[in-house]
Every structure is written in structure tokens, then in C-alpha cells.
Design an enzyme around this catalytic site. Structure first.
Site, PDB file in Angstrom:
ATOM      1  N   ARG A 190       0.831  -1.213   0.000  1.00 24.85           N
ATOM      2  CA  ARG A 190       0.000   0.000   0.000  1.00 24.85           C
ATOM      3  C   ARG A 190       0.855   1.249   0.000  1.00 24.85           C
ATOM      4  O   ARG A 190       1.846   1.326   0.701  1.00 24.85           O
ATOM      5  CB  ARG A 190      -0.863   0.057   1.269  1.00 24.85           C
ATOM      6  CG  ARG A 190      -1.907  -1.008   1.369  1.00 24.85           C
ATOM      7  CD  ARG A 190      -2.492  -0.983   2.782  1.00 24.85           C
ATOM      8  NE  ARG A 190      -3.410  -2.082   2.968  1.00 24.85           N
ATOM      9  CZ  ARG A 190      -4.723  -2.001   2.726  1.00 24.85           C
ATOM     10  NH1 ARG A 190      -5.241  -0.869   2.318  1.00 24.85           N
ATOM     11  NH2 ARG A 190      -5.505  -3.033   2.893  1.00 24.85           N
TER      12      ARG A 190
ATOM     13  N   GLY B 163      -7.016   7.630  -2.387  1.00 23.76           N
ATOM     14  CA  GLY B 163      -7.314   6.983  -3.663  1.00 23.76           C
ATOM     15  C   GLY B 163      -6.446   7.445  -4.818  1.00 23.76           C
ATOM     16  O   GLY B 163      -6.656   7.025  -5.948  1.00 23.76           O
TER      17      GLY B 163
ATOM     18  N   HIS C 216     -15.488   7.174  -2.104  1.00 26.08           N
ATOM     19  CA  HIS C 216     -14.464   8.000  -2.759  1.00 26.08           C
ATOM     20  C   HIS C 216     -14.956   9.429  -2.953  1.00 26.08           C
ATOM     21  O   HIS C 216     -14.283  10.403  -2.626  1.00 26.08           O
ATOM     22  CB  HIS C 216     -14.090   7.357  -4.096  1.00 26.08           C
ATOM     23  CG  HIS C 216     -13.113   8.154  -4.888  1.00 26.08           C
ATOM     24  ND1 HIS C 216     -13.501   9.066  -5.827  1.00 26.08           N
ATOM     25  CD2 HIS C 216     -11.762   8.195  -4.846  1.00 26.08           C
ATOM     26  CE1 HIS C 216     -12.428   9.629  -6.348  1.00 26.08           C
ATOM     27  NE2 HIS C 216     -11.362   9.117  -5.776  1.00 26.08           N
TER      28      HIS C 216
END
Ligand code: PEP
Ligand code: MG
Length: 901
Positions: free
Chosen positions: A97, A106, A458
């Protein structure tokens, strides 16, 4: 002598880090380390530093020693977990990540399930209690994410295959796909992978890991990440860290799941746990809004033990960070794991409310509360909201994800929104859900409306971060992106139709809804009491604290009585710039033309005599409004031909008249004058003090008007404090000449009126030469006011009217500066001149008053700079006054902190 080995360390186990190492480990890595050290259940892992990323991006290759270091930490991780990466019986899988110093939700990449191969997928199934479906699902997710992220296989190719598999099963839900379906899908995905990359999906787990790490490094420079950084003013050279974490699985069945949570409501600041939970799913499913989540409270019913533990952990985190935290967690077969925490993004309103709540709870003091909010947030709260008293009925309601009132035409794709936005059109971006590719459209839109996803989707997270209005999860909307329309309750809204969305209530209206002023503005205007609502009360407490600690005065730029009164209500302590040129427009233009075209001294004096009473009335209105406070009146500054018709139009008119045998009359005379006064570089021409020195009587008329207005004001019982400011001075002799003339006029007026009003005479510092000769200029000036608009223009050689549109975007792209120097002060260049002039000016005249009246006076970062440079006040537009008050207070608290360190 033995060769010195390189000592660079790039990889840190979670046990080695802490929350203050964000520069090195990124926000995610630093906070995973912090949680590990707090004893919270974090899956083991390690962080590859931002330093490694920077080295990789600079050289285009991994820095020496990184691969070996990763292997060492991987071995340690394998030992901790009792599993090996890629082991065919019991494989360790890891997530890879991104995590930069500043959160960029994002914008960069993540690859989950790294380490899974053909050889180990069965092993994973048996370790999961024979759960074949889970193993194949994990494998297909890996190929999809790895393909898209690492090898740039178009995501749609995988999505189409997944859709086809669901269609074949006659379902919309991916949970209906069984192990056999998913196994077939894996074959399909592998084919897609080889077709697009020309190679097979890598079966060496260590190679998967290396490539995934490099993909995360590279994603720092992806288009969307670059765009986001520019928007959020995040420096381009920080790089991202990479976190390699042992996988835990939320998709192992009904006793597993994944969620996100806030320790308070991030939209309002209200206390109480807030979040979303998704049973039997992996983390990405929640943020992507792929399936609808349930409120976190439901988890209490589903898995009480995990819920209780989560509540305990959230309380621990809030106590530890002394702030609202947001977290991501996964439950794997009833065992809770913390995957991330950070001090949560919040709306502007919530920032104020939470800061004062924490003061009331005794967690922080008021100075720290001041530190927790900022001027940009306050500016946002000063936007209007909808006036909807019953007259406008919402057509639907979604989740109130990011507050504000937005009106615009509906647009269904990001590209189109960006295109129309660039033309200055107001649009609302309508999507089923957004993904990172929608960023340009989100930036361009007034607001974002989605039919799916919660407050943590998002759309919500990104909009909130940008301070953009957002309503999401409006399930009544059937959004047809391809058809460029949505239907709601039987009504169809097509591209181009106007919609209004309220991000504070979640309500959606068809057509345009009128807007009403913000309660915060009403409070500043004295129209409502602070107690009228919790937000206003919070703003009141914090701004009051700012006022009591700030050293900088906050003045305003205003040139009408009305603006002056408004600014005063907003807390302005004076007028730092009253531009007089605006007073020469409208029906006075004719007098100005007479002045310019005058052929004899008598004609010119007649025009000035006619202007005098008008100017006097202007100043009188302003002095009355600012009773008891300073008013800096700047003598006329722009080139006079700005008041005359344009050369080209006039020449055309005269040519037409001549060609048709008519007498061009006054136009002909005017054309001669306009030609005579035409300049190639008017910004460097006959303007500012030069006008006063060249046109006899012009400045004297203005000074007389100021003095007479002040005298009259005093006779009315008011307390005027005029200051006369001379623009564009470069040499002390210029100022001395004007001063001598001014002193004569003032003496004359006050003697005749029988009153004495003290009038300071000073200058703008807006030419580099003036800054460099500040010591000399201060001999003739009682005050300096930095005209940072011109000072920036003249220092950089950037035409302030042209360059921003012409090429600043390229300069920003190249990182020559992170923000336009016309917006935020260029500390290294223009700022250096300001510091120098302040120092040398004060050395020559210790009581020299120092202020700034360029646009920078209302820019948060610049306010901090002016505080540090020791100015007495900043002057900004009326609407920015509260922002400047707040930032001046924050600057004082910050410098106190650094002084005592
Ligand atoms: C300046 O140059 O910063 C200034 C305040 O003057 P103007 O913008 O009117 O040139
Ligand atoms: Mg100027």
C-alpha cells in the site's frame, strides 16, 4: 582498509516507527507503527521509506541495497507469521500500500493478496478451512489489481469479464459466483493479462512483490496524483512510502468483514461513532462503493465482541491523538484487525466544532484549538447556503457528505465537467459512484452527486478534502451515464438541466434554488448572536481567541463607505488601501477626459476644480464610516489613458468618419491625445507618483479633498485619521517633492478651517528599487505599505495581467513554484525584499508604520510570513478580514511555540 558499506536504511518494521515519522514513513506507515506500539491489533508488516521512493524516482531504478533489505524484513515477517510468501501449503500473502506524508485518498496504488500463485491457491483454500471460493476470489482480485496497477492492463477488460461471469449466472451480486465460477474467471483474467502484457502472470511471489513496490513508487507521479497535489498544494518532491503488510481477510464468510469509521461525525463534529461496515468483503469494496454498506452500529448485532473491542480502540485512539481519528479495520473470522488510522479529514464546520468540543472536554486548550482550524476553512464557512423555506421541494435525498450549496447543470462524465468548467460554466458532476479518474471533473464542478456509496465513499472523502459540496448515495437516482441522464421519481434529468444539491442536508432539487448568506457571515455582520448555533458559537470562541493573541493588525482595502462599514463589522481596524482611481469612473469620466485633454493651465485647473468637491464627498463618506480608525488614501495610480477610449476603437471610428466625408469632431481630438499618451508598457510608464510629478495640480487636488473632508469630519465631531499614500515610489526625491506639496496644502486647508488633523504621509513599497533603498525612503515616509501585487510583478518581471493564464500552469507543472506568487507571497524573492525594506526602514525611522495592502494581505500563508517579518498590519478585501484575523492569531500562537522551543 575495508571499503565502507553503504549505511542507508530504507525499510522499517512497524515496531521501529512512530506517528511523528510521517516525513520518512508516510502518514499510513507512521500511524501503523504508532498503533503497533500502543499494543493495538495491527497485522505485522514493514514500511519502505519515502527516501527509497525519492531515490527510485530520481534514478529510475531501486536504490542499491533496497532489494536485500526488503528480503530481510520479509524473512522476519515470515517468521512472525509462521508462513512463507508463496508457500504452496500455507502461503503468506501481503498487501502493498502507498502512504505519503499527506493523505491523498485513492490517488496512488494498492495491490492486495501479493504472493498468491497457481501453486499456492489450493494451499490458501485449505488454510481457510477448505474455502475454495475465498481462495479463487483472492486470486482473481490479485490478477485484476496487479494487472491494472503494475502492468497497466485496462481495468475495463477485467470488469467486463466479471460482468460476463455474473450475467452467465443471472446475478448482479459477485457473492453469487461460486468457486468454480471464480476459478474460470481466474483463467479468463490470466488470458487478459497475457494478451495485454505479452507475458504470463508472474508465478514468482518475490517478483510480484518487487513489481508491486515499484508500481506504488511510480504511482506518485500518476496524472491523478500530480493533479491532486497541485490542487491541495502538496509539494511534488516528497515521494510516497510503501507499506507491506501481512494480509488479513474480510472475505472469509459471514463472520468476516471490513469497515471504515470515524470517532466523531466528520461532517458536523457531533460526538458518537460513525462508520460503514461491509460483511464478507475486502477493504477496497467499501471505499469503491461497490456494494452498499450497513451503518457501523449494525456490527453490534452481527459481532458484538468485535464491535465492543472496536469501540474501546476508537476511544483509545481519540485519547491518544487528542483529535478525531478515522480508521480502517477488517474482521477475519471474528478477530478484529486495525489496518489504518489517521487524524481524520473533516468538514470546515466540523473542524471548528470539534476543536471547541475538545477544549470543553479538557483535551486541548484554546490556543491548540486555534491551531486545529485554518483560514481556508473559515472562508468556506462564509459561503452561502440554500434558502428553501418550504417553497422548494427536494426531489430526493442522499447522504450529506460535504456541506455547501451548489447549483449547476448536470454533467455525467469527468471529462465533460472539466471541459465546461474551464469555460466558466457551473456544473454538477453526477455519477453512480466516483473513482480516482473522476478527479479532474470533481475539481471543475460546483458539486458532486452520486447514487451509491456512503460518507466514506471515494466521492465523499475527496470532495470533503477539497471543500466541495457533495451529496452521495442518493439511491432514488437511477443514473445512466452512457445515456447522459438520470431518472428520479419518474422525472428525467438530462445533461444540461439545472440541479441544486445541498451537501449539508443531502437534499437534491431540480432546477435552481436561490441561496442565502452563511450564518457565520451573519454573525460577523452582527445580525445573529454567537449562541444561535453551535458552529457560530465555535467560530466566535476561536476568532475571539485569535484577536486576543494576534500581534498583526487587520485592516481592509475599501474605497466606498459601504465597503468600509462592512469591513468594519467584519473586524477591520482601519483602511489600509483606499484606491482613488475607482472614483474617477462612471459619470466622472467626462471630467477626467477634460483634465487630460486640457490645453491650457486654466482648462486643467477648471477640470480639477470640478473634481474637488466630488472627491471630498467620497472621502467624507469613508472617514465617517471609519470614525476613529486610520484610513490610508492612495493618490491616483493607474496610467491616465485607462480613462480614455481604446486606441483601436477610436482609430476605427475616426477612419470611418473620414472615409464617409464626416467630421470626426471630438473623436478626432481624442484620437490625437490617445495616440500621444499610448505606451508600449503602461505598467512601467506614466503612472503612480510619476503622474503627480508630471500633471500639475492633480495630487494637490486629491490632497486638498482629503484635508477638507477630514476638517469637515472633525467639525462634525468625528475622529478622522487620514494617511496619504504615494504609489510607485522608487527614489526618495520623488516622495520628497510630493511631501513638500502636500504639507503646503494641508497647512493651508487646516489653517483656513481652524482645525488641525494629524495626517501621516507615506509610500507604497512596490518597486524593488524602493525596497533596496528603504533606509533613504524612510527619511521622507512615516509609513510603508507593501504593494505586493506590483512588487511581485516587478521582481519576477511577470505581467500581473497576463502571465497566470498564459503559462503559470506549466510553471506549476514543472515545480518552479508550488503556487502562483501572485496568490501567496514568494518568500525567497519578494519576501526577502519585504524583510530587507522593513529592517532598513525601521533602522532609519524606528516608529515607521509597516503594512501590506497587496492581495497577499488576505492569503493565509502570506499572513504568517508578514507576522514573521514584523509588519504592523495586513490589509485585505472586506470578505477576507475574518480569515486574516484568524491566521494572524494562528501565526502568533505558532511563533510563540517556536520561540519557546
Ligand atoms: C499593489 O501593487 O500591491 C497594490 C496594492 O496596488 P495595485 O494593486 O492597485 O497596483
Ligand atoms: Mg500597485
Amino acid at each position: 582498509m575495508a571499503q565502507q558499506q553503504s549505511t542507508a536504511k530504507y525499510v522499517y518494521d512497524f515496531e521501529e516507527g512512530n506517528k511523528d515519522l510521517k516525513d520518512l514513513l508516510g502518514g499510513k506507515g507512521a500511524n501503523l507503527a504508532e498503533m503497533t506500539n500502543l499494543g493495538l491489533p495491527v497485522p505485522p508488516g514493514f514500511t519502505i521509506s519515502t527516501e527509497a521512493c525519492r531515490a527510485y524516482l530520481a534514478d529510475g531504478a531501486e536504490p542499491q541495497g533496497l532489494a536485500e533489505e526488503v528480503s530481510q524484513h520479509l524473512r522476519a515477517l515470515e517468521e512472525k507469521m509462521g508462513k512463507r510468501l508463496g508457500d504452496s501449503d500455507d502461503p503468506l500473502l501481503v498487501s502493498v500500500r502507498s502512504g505519503a506524508k499527506f493523505s491523498m485518498p485513492g490517488m496512488m496504488e494498492t495491490v492486495l493478496n501479493v504472493g498468491l500463485t497457481d501453486a499456492s491457491v489450493q494451499g490458501l483454500a485449505s488454510q481457510a478451512g477448505g474455502n475454495e471460493r475465498f481462495a479463487w476470489d483472492s486470486y482473481r482480485r490479485l490478477i485484476q489489481m496487479f494487472g491494472k496497477t503494475v502492468c497497466e492492463v485496462p481495468g475495463e477488460a477485467f470488469e467486463a469479464a466479471l460482468e460476463a461471469a455474473k450475467r452467465a449466472k443471472n446475478t448482479h451480486n459477485d457473492l453469487d459466483l461460486d468457486a468454480g465460477d471464480l476459478r474460470a474467471l481466474v483463467d479468463e483474467y490470466k488470458k487478459i493479462f497475457s494478451e495485454h502484457t505479452g507475458r504470463d502472470f508472474p508465478q514468482d511471489p518475490r517478483e510480484q512483490l518487487t513489481l508491486a513496490i515499484q508500481a506504488v513508487f511510480n504511482s506518485w507521479n500518476s496524472d491523478r496524483a500530480v493533479l491532486y497535489r497541485r490542487q491541495e498544494r502538496i509539494p511534488a518532491d516528497l515521494g510516497t512510502a510503501v507499506n507491506v503488510v501481512a494480509m488479513v481477510f474480510g472475505n472469509l464468510g459471514a463472520d468476516s468483514g471490513t469497515g471504515v469509521a470515524f470517532t466523531r461525525d466528520p461532517a458536523t463534529g457531533e460526538q458518537g461513532v460513525y462508520g460503514d461496515y461491509l460483511q464478507n468483503a475486502q477493504g477496497e469494496d467499501v471505499v469503491a462503493g461497490i456494494r452498499n454498506t450497513v451503518p457501523l452500529q449494525e456490527l453490534e448485532r452481527i459481532d458484538k465482541a468485535s464491535f465492543d473491542e472496536l469501540m474501546r480502540i476508537m476511544a483509545t485512539l481519540e485519547g491518544h491523538y487528542k483529535d478525531l481519528c478515522d480508521i480502517e479495520f477488517t474482521i477475519e473470522r471474528g478477530k478484529l484487525w486495525m489496518l489504518q488510522t489517521r487524524v481524520g479529514k473533516r468538514t470546515a464546520a466540523a473542524a471548528f466544532v470539534i476543536a471547541t468540543q475538545l477544549v470543553d472536554e479538557g483535551v486541548i486548550d484554546l490556543d491548540e484549538a486555534l491551531n486545529r482550524v485554518n483560514g481556508a476553512q473559515l472562508a468556506q464557512l462564509m459561503f452561502p447556503t440554500f434558502a428553501t423555506d418550504g417553497e422548494y421541494r427536494p426531489v430526493a435525498k442522499g447522504v450529506a457528505a460535504s456541506p455547501g450549496a451548489a447549483v449547476g447543470t448536470a454533467v455525467f462524465d469527468s471529462h465533460r465537467a472539466a471541459e465546461l468548467g474551464a469555460k466558466g460554466e457551473k456544473v454538477i458532476l453526477v455519477r453512480r459512484e466516483t473513482n480516482p479518474d473522476d478527479l479532474p471533473g470533481m475539481i471543475a464542478a460546483q458539486g458532486v452527486l452520486t447514487s451509491r456509496g456512503g460518507k466514506t465513499s471515494h466521492a465523499a472523502v475527496v470532495a470533503r478534502g477539497m471543500g466541495k459540496t457533495c451529496v452521495c448515495g442518493a439511491e432514488a437516482l437511477d443514473v445512466d451515464v452512457e445515456g447522459r441522464k438520470f431518472t428520479v421519481n419518474g422525472q428525467t434529468v438530462s445533461e444540461g438541466d439545472v440541479v441544486s444539491i445541498d451537501g449539508t442536508t443531502g437534499k437534491i432539487y431540480l432546477g435552481e434554488v436561490p441561496v442565502q448568506p452563511s450564518p457565520v457571515v451573519q454573525y460577523f455582520e452582527g445580525k445573529v448572536e454567537p449562541e444561535c448555533d453551535p458552529l457560530v458559537a465555535a467560530v466566535h470562541r476561536i476568532i475571539t481567541r485569535a484577536d486576543s493573541v494576534r500581534r498583526l493588525g487587520v485592516w481592509t482595502n475599501a474605497d466606498t463607505g459601504e465597503d468600509a462599514s462592512r469591513a468594519r463589522r467584519f473586524g477591520a481596524q482601519g483602511i489600509g488601501l483606499c484606491r482613488t482611481e475607482h472614483m474617477f469612473l462612471g459619470d466622472r469620466r467626462e471630467l477626467v477626459e477634460r483634465l487630460i485633454l486640457a490645453e491650457t493651465d486654466a482648462d486643467r485647473q477648471a477640470a480639477l476644480d470640478a473634481l474637488l468637491p466630488l472627491q471630498r464627498a467620497d472621502f467624507l463618506e469613508i472617514f465617517r464610516a471609519m470614525d476613529g480608525q486610520p484610513v490610508v488614501v492612495r493618490l491616483i495610480d493607474p496610467p491616465l489613458h485607462e480613462f480614455l477610449p481604446g486606441l483601436e476603437d477610436l482609430a476605427a471610428k475616426v477612419a470611418v468618419a473620414e472615409a464617409t466625408g464626416k467630421d470626426p469632431g471630438k473623436d478626432g481630438v481624442m484620437l490625437v491625445a490617445v495616440r500621444r499618451m499610448h505606451e508600449q508598457n503602461p505598467m512601467l510608464g506614466l503612472r503612480g507618483v510619476r503622474l503627480g510629478l508630471v500633471i500639475p495640480g492633480l495630487f494637490a487636488m486629491q490632497i486638498r479633498a482629503i484635508a477638507e473632508a477630514a476638517a469637515q469630519c472633525r467639525q462634525e465631531g468625528c475622529d478622522p485619521h487620514p494617511e496619504i499614500m504615494v504609489p510607485l515610489v522608487g527614489a526618495v526625491q520623488e516622495l520628497e517633492t510630493v511631501r513638500a506639496e502636500a504639507e503646503k496644502v494641508l497647512h493651508d486647508v487646516f489653517t483656513k478651517a481652524g482645525v488641525e488633523v494629524p495626517v501621516m504621509i507615506g509610500t507604497m513599497i512596490e518597486l524593488p528599487r524602493a525596497a533596496l533603498n528603504a533606509g533613504q525612503i524612510a527619511q521622507a515616509a512615516e509609513f510603508f505599505s507593501f504593494g505586493t501585487n506590483d512588487l511581485t510583478q516587478m521582481t519576477w518581471g511577470f505581467s500581473r495581467d497576463d502571465v497566470e493564464a498564459a503559462f503559470f500552469s506549466r510553471y506549476l507543472e514543472l515545480g518552479i513554484f508550488g503556487v502562483s506568487p501572485f496568490e501567496s507571497i514568494d518568500r525567497d524573492g519578494v519576501g526577502r525584499l519585504v524583510r530587507l525594506a522593513a529592517k532598513e526602514g525601521r533602522a532609519a525611522r524606528p516608529d515607521l508604520q509597516l503594512g501590506v495592502c497587496g492581495e497577499h494581505g488576505g492569503d493565509p500563508d502570506s499572513v504568517h510570513f508578514f507576522h514573521e517579518a514584523g509588519l504592523d498590519y495586513v490589509s485585505c478585501s472586506p470578505f477576507r478580514v475574518p480569515v486574516a484575523r484568524l491566521e494572524a492569531g494562528r501565526a502568533a500562537v505558532a511563533s510563540e511555540g517556536s520561540d519557546s522551543r
